[in-house]
Design an enzyme around this catalytic site. Structure first.
Site, PDB file in Angstrom:
ATOM      1  N   GLY A  95     -46.815 -22.997  14.701  1.00 16.06           N
ATOM      2  CA  GLY A  95     -45.727 -22.038  14.467  1.00 16.06           C
ATOM      3  C   GLY A  95     -45.405 -21.886  12.988  1.00 16.06           C
ATOM      4  N   ARG A 160     -52.280 -20.715  17.661  1.00 16.61           N
ATOM      5  CA  ARG A 160     -52.261 -21.868  18.561  1.00 16.61           C
ATOM      6  C   ARG A 160     -53.562 -21.795  19.360  1.00 16.61           C
ATOM      7  NH1 ARG A 160     -47.109 -24.002  18.170  1.00 16.61           N
ATOM      8  NH2 ARG A 160     -45.388 -22.553  17.938  1.00 16.61           N
ATOM      9  N   GLY A 161     -53.875 -22.856  20.082  1.00 21.86           N
ATOM     10  CA  GLY A 161     -55.078 -22.820  20.921  1.00 21.86           C
ATOM     11  C   GLY A 161     -56.145 -23.757  20.396  1.00 21.86           C
ATOM     12  N   ASP A 186     -47.404 -31.463  14.664  1.00 26.57           N
ATOM     13  CA  ASP A 186     -48.003 -32.592  15.402  1.00 26.57           C
ATOM     14  C   ASP A 186     -49.343 -32.208  16.037  1.00 26.57           C
ATOM     15  OD1 ASP A 186     -46.596 -30.862  17.088  1.00 26.57           O
ATOM     16  OD2 ASP A 186     -46.041 -32.421  18.506  1.00 26.57           O
ATOM     17  N   GLY A 187     -49.388 -31.005  16.644  1.00 23.09           N
ATOM     18  CA  GLY A 187     -50.645 -30.561  17.257  1.00 23.09           C
ATOM     19  C   GLY A 187     -51.746 -30.400  16.225  1.00 23.09           C
ATOM     20  N   THR A 214     -43.044 -28.622  10.145  1.00 22.28           N
ATOM     21  CA  THR A 214     -42.292 -28.447  11.383  1.00 22.28           C
ATOM     22  C   THR A 214     -40.866 -28.014  11.071  1.00 22.28           C
ATOM     23  OG1 THR A 214     -41.047 -29.711  13.055  1.00 22.28           O
ATOM     24  CG2 THR A 214     -42.145 -30.998  11.391  1.00 22.28           C
ATOM     25  N   ASP A 216     -38.720 -27.946  13.292  1.00 29.26           N
ATOM     26  CA  ASP A 216     -37.907 -28.791  14.180  1.00 29.26           C
ATOM     27  C   ASP A 216     -37.617 -30.158  13.559  1.00 29.26           C
ATOM     28  OD1 ASP A 216     -38.103 -26.721  15.947  1.00 29.26           O
ATOM     29  OD2 ASP A 216     -39.436 -27.720  17.359  1.00 29.26           O
ATOM     30  N   ASP A 218     -39.491 -32.697  13.597  1.00 27.58           N
ATOM     31  CA  ASP A 218     -39.769 -33.700  14.632  1.00 27.58           C
ATOM     32  C   ASP A 218     -40.931 -34.626  14.285  1.00 27.58           C
ATOM     33  OD1 ASP A 218     -41.792 -31.845  14.934  1.00 27.58           O
ATOM     34  OD2 ASP A 218     -41.397 -31.397  17.039  1.00 27.58           O
ATOM     35  N   ARG A 261     -37.570 -27.590  20.127  1.00 27.75           N
ATOM     36  CA  ARG A 261     -38.252 -27.809  21.406  1.00 27.75           C
ATOM     37  C   ARG A 261     -37.875 -29.169  22.022  1.00 27.75           C
ATOM     38  NH1 ARG A 261     -43.378 -25.263  22.314  1.00 27.75           N
ATOM     39  NH2 ARG A 261     -44.126 -25.273  20.175  1.00 27.75           N
TER      40      ARG A 261
HETATM   41  N1  LIG Z   1     -54.223 -33.108  20.814  1.00 29.99           N
HETATM   42  C1  LIG Z   1     -54.814 -32.188  20.053  1.00 29.99           C
HETATM   43  N2  LIG Z   1     -56.076 -32.392  19.599  1.00 29.99           N
HETATM   44  C2  LIG Z   1     -56.684 -31.469  18.837  1.00 29.99           C
HETATM   45  N3  LIG Z   1     -56.117 -30.304  18.459  1.00 29.99           N
HETATM   46  C3  LIG Z   1     -54.880 -30.043  18.872  1.00 29.99           C
HETATM   47  C4  LIG Z   1     -54.144 -30.977  19.681  1.00 29.99           C
HETATM   48  N4  LIG Z   1     -52.931 -30.440  19.928  1.00 29.99           N
HETATM   49  C5  LIG Z   1     -52.897 -29.234  19.315  1.00 29.99           C
HETATM   50  N5  LIG Z   1     -54.052 -29.014  18.674  1.00 29.99           N
HETATM   51  C6  LIG Z   1     -54.381 -27.792  17.933  1.00 29.99           C
HETATM   52  O1  LIG Z   1     -53.599 -27.689  16.743  1.00 29.99           O
HETATM   53  C7  LIG Z   1     -53.190 -26.335  16.530  1.00 29.99           C
HETATM   54  C8  LIG Z   1     -51.716 -26.237  16.360  1.00 29.99           C
HETATM   55  O2  LIG Z   1     -51.044 -26.919  17.403  1.00 29.99           O
HETATM   56  P1  LIG Z   1     -49.619 -26.450  17.922  1.00 29.99           P
HETATM   57  O3  LIG Z   1     -49.143 -27.433  18.910  1.00 29.99           O
HETATM   58  O4  LIG Z   1     -49.696 -25.024  18.355  1.00 29.99           O
HETATM   59  O5  LIG Z   1     -48.707 -26.407  16.625  1.00 29.99           O
HETATM   60  P2  LIG Z   1     -48.162 -27.543  15.660  1.00 29.99           P
HETATM   61  O6  LIG Z   1     -49.292 -28.019  14.848  1.00 29.99           O
HETATM   62  O7  LIG Z   1     -47.154 -26.854  14.853  1.00 29.99           O
HETATM   63  O8  LIG Z   1     -47.596 -28.607  16.544  1.00 29.99           O
HETATM   64  C9  LIG Z   1     -53.714 -25.542  17.718  1.00 29.99           C
HETATM   65  O9  LIG Z   1     -54.877 -24.848  17.324  1.00 29.99           O
HETATM   66  C10 LIG Z   1     -53.985 -26.601  18.754  1.00 29.99           C
HETATM   67  O10 LIG Z   1     -55.018 -26.258  19.643  1.00 29.99           O
HETATM   68  O1  LIG Z   2     -43.043 -18.732  20.149  1.00 28.34           O
HETATM   69  P1  LIG Z   2     -43.922 -19.671  19.411  1.00 28.34           P
HETATM   70  O2  LIG Z   2     -44.573 -19.086  18.218  1.00 28.34           O
HETATM   71  O3  LIG Z   2     -44.894 -20.369  20.295  1.00 28.34           O
HETATM   72  O4  LIG Z   2     -43.005 -20.801  18.807  1.00 28.34           O
HETATM   73  C1  LIG Z   2     -41.885 -21.368  19.411  1.00 28.34           C
HETATM   74  C2  LIG Z   2     -41.737 -22.817  19.021  1.00 28.34           C
HETATM   75  O5  LIG Z   2     -42.108 -23.075  17.720  1.00 28.34           O
HETATM   76  C3  LIG Z   2     -41.330 -24.126  17.176  1.00 28.34           C
HETATM   77  O6  LIG Z   2     -40.822 -23.664  15.981  1.00 28.34           O
HETATM   78  C4  LIG Z   2     -42.141 -25.368  16.999  1.00 28.34           C
HETATM   79  O7  LIG Z   2     -43.428 -25.022  16.693  1.00 28.34           O
HETATM   80  P2  LIG Z   2     -44.508 -26.006  16.126  1.00 28.34           P
HETATM   81  O8  LIG Z   2     -44.724 -27.101  17.100  1.00 28.34           O
HETATM   82  O9  LIG Z   2     -45.654 -25.136  15.879  1.00 28.34           O
HETATM   83  O10 LIG Z   2     -43.904 -26.521  14.839  1.00 28.34           O
HETATM   84  C5  LIG Z   2     -40.284 -24.462  18.216  1.00 28.34           C
HETATM   85  O11 LIG Z   2     -39.032 -24.689  17.672  1.00 28.34           O
HETATM   86  C6  LIG Z   2     -40.348 -23.286  19.138  1.00 28.34           C
HETATM   87  O12 LIG Z   2     -40.140 -23.716  20.437  1.00 28.34           O
HETATM   88 MG   LIG Z   3     -45.780 -28.957  17.564  1.00 26.85          MG
END
Ligand SMILES: Nc1ncnc2c1ncn2[C@@H]1O[C@H](COP(=O)(O)OP(=O)(O)O)[C@@H](O)[C@H]1O
Ligand SMILES: O=P(O)(O)OC[C@H]1O[C@](O)(COP(=O)(O)O)[C@@H](O)[C@@H]1O
Ligand SMILES: [Mg+2]
Length: 445
Positions: A95, A160-161, A186-187, A214, A216, A218, A261
């Site tokens: 995000g 994402r994805g 974190d992802g 982030t 958030d 978090d 979240r």
């Molecule tokens: N456990 C994981 N292992 C590898 N890649 C991941 C994992 N979780 C998320 N990702 C990848 O990292 C990218 C961002 O993750 P996302 O959860 O959308 O946002 P954020 O990094 O802000 O938490 C996405 O392309 C997702 O597929």
């Molecule tokens: O609608 P989107 O783009 O999936 O994002 C919504 C979420 O993104 C956040 O900002 C957190 O996103 P990330 O985990 O990518 O930092 C949350 O507060 C919110 O729930």
């Molecule tokens: Mg995240």
């Protein structure tokens, strides 16, 4: 940070992975490398203490030299990479967050102007850009990124994805990338760890260094994430608007929904910044709707007492009210949240109508507005300095590592440490106590 979690740390949790011996002299001239240690600067061989108080440190019952410590961030005298030959990639994932462009600009500036690294590729649209399906990467130069800090969002795009780490490492190999900077949450950092592990498995000396992102707030083991201050400042503006509406109407009720979240930091800080809020609801504190000490009764009492009421809710609060309903997940596997804002609006409306209360409810959801704005001055400084710290770590061959700041000092943190747990508001901690004091809401833990 939870004290028990802190007490469980072992040296293995804190060890930073390094690609190998540092053999190249750093091009940073004397001024930067000859600094003496000071209150603010930790020397190359010194360590940053994890524990912030004597109480926690002494509970460990170990000699001072065995206390858990982080590796300090900052420039090293010797480098793992030869800057003249180093090729760098940058990707932003997940995000949006204020300051993404500042970090990109900071990375490019530090690489080019201080280390003399001139090959920097920006991968497009998150991890998708590290696959053959992604768009062509762009060359990033100090000139091309000069003004990007004035814009919100990310000039590289994000997504994402999931993508296959093998495919992403293959892209890095074909592009001869030595260092990959991942700006993400974190992802993304779990993805960065997977890329670092796959590179190691294939014997490819690629440094993967994260800059934790982030809104958030978090991600654990960092004082505060970049962009968070900007985001809660923008959220506080929405709260003030709702407060003005509520105060200006007989029986005015303002309800503001904010992002968050799993962690209610934005709601908590924006509330403290606004000083008008009567009730804050966050994921960490399960306050029921019904009952004498519940949400509905508190709002009704507040309306009776002062003629208006203001409520802030973080989107992750009360998700258990939707139990039994299938919400699904986003492409990254994050659970899609149910709309607690609209549910609260409806519940409050029904309750106050049934109680025969004269009220006018205004529902404000600033949504994406809080995270799409450019970084404020504080966050701009922090982004630039985090980017510099990330470059220092990468040039010294640190990998599977993020640049962070702990107790005001820049540190290199292993990615598994920051993805193992989540930073959340401690219902028994001093932040939440400040919120309770400011709102006067019933105490629930
Ligand atoms: N456990 C994981 N292992 C590898 N890649 C991941 C994992 N979780 C998320 N990702 C990848 O990292 C990218 C961002 O993750 P996302 O959860 O959308 O946002 P954020 O990094 O802000 O938490 C996405 O392309 C997702 O597929
Ligand atoms: O609608 P989107 O783009 O999936 O994002 C919504 C979420 O993104 C956040 O900002 C957190 O996103 P990330 O985990 O990518 O930092 C949350 O507060 C919110 O729930
Ligand atoms: Mg995240």
């Amino acid at each position: 940070m939870d004290t028990d979690e802190q007490l469980q740390l072992t040296p293995e949790h804190l060890a930073v992975r390094t690609l190998g011996e540092l053999t190249f002299p750093s091009p940073l001239d004397g001024g930067l490398l000859e600094r003496g240690e000071s209150m603010h600067y930790v020397g190359e061989h010194d360590r940053v203490l994890v524990d912030g108080t004597l109480g926690v440190a002494s509970r460990r019952g170990v000699p001072v030299e065995e206390l858990p410590t982080f590796e300090p961030g900052g420039p090293r005298r010797k480098l793992y990479f030869d800057p003249k030959k180093t090729k760098v990639g940058i990707v932003t994932c997940g995000g949006l967050c204020p300051g993404l462009n500042n970090v990109i600009r900071g990375l490019v500036g530090e690489l080019a102007e201080h280390y003399g690294v001139h090959s920097v590729l920006g991968f497009r649209d998150g991890y998708l850009g590290l696959t053959p399906l992604g768009a062509e990467p762009v060359e990033l130069t100090p000139e091309s990124v000069r003004w990007i800090n004035q814009q919100g969002g990310t000039v590289l795009g994000t997504s994402r994805g999931g993508q296959d780490p093998k495919v992403m490492v293959e892209t890095l190999r074909l592009r001869q990338i030595d260092v990959l900077f991942v700006i993400g949450g974190d992802g993304s950092l779990r993805g960065a760890q997977a890329i670092a592990d796959e590179s190691l498995r294939q014997g490819l000396p690629i440094a993967v260094v994260g800059v934790p992102k982030t809104i958030d707030n978090d991600i654990p083991w960092i004082d505060r994430s970049f962009g968070f201050q900007t985001a809660f400042g923008r959220a506080a503006e929405s709260i003030r608007s709702a407060a003005t509406e509520a105060r200006s109407h007989r029986g005015g009720v303002g309800l503001v929904k904010l992002m968050g979240r799993h962690s209610g930091f934005i709601a908590a800080y924006a509330t403290l910044a606004s000083d008008d809020v009567d009730l804050v609801l966050i994921p960490e504190v399960p306050m029921p709707l019904d009952g004498e000490r519940g949400v509905l009764a508190h709002v009704e009492r507040t309306l009776d007492r002062q003629g208006h009421a203001l409520i802030v809710v973080a989107e992750g609060y009360g998700q258990d009210m939707f139990a039994g309903t299938e919400g699904g997940a986003d492409p990254s596997g994050n659970a899609k949240l149910f709309d607690i804002g609209k549910k609260l609006r409806d519940e409050l409306g029904s309750h106050l109508t049934a109680a025969g209360t004269d009220f006018q409810l205004r529902y404000v959801d600033p949504g994406y507005a809080i995270r799409s704005v450019p970084a404020n001055s504080h966050d701009s400084v922090y982004c630039t300095r985090l980017a510099q710290a990330a470059v220092h770590a990468a040039m010294a061959g640190r990998t599977a590592t993020v640049a962070g700041r702990w107790h005001g000092r820049f540190v290199n943190l292993p990615i598994p440490l920051v993805t193992r747990t989540r930073n959340q508001v401690d219902p028994r901690g001093d932040l939440w106590l400040s919120v309770l004091e400011a709102t006067g809401q019933p105490v629930h833990v």
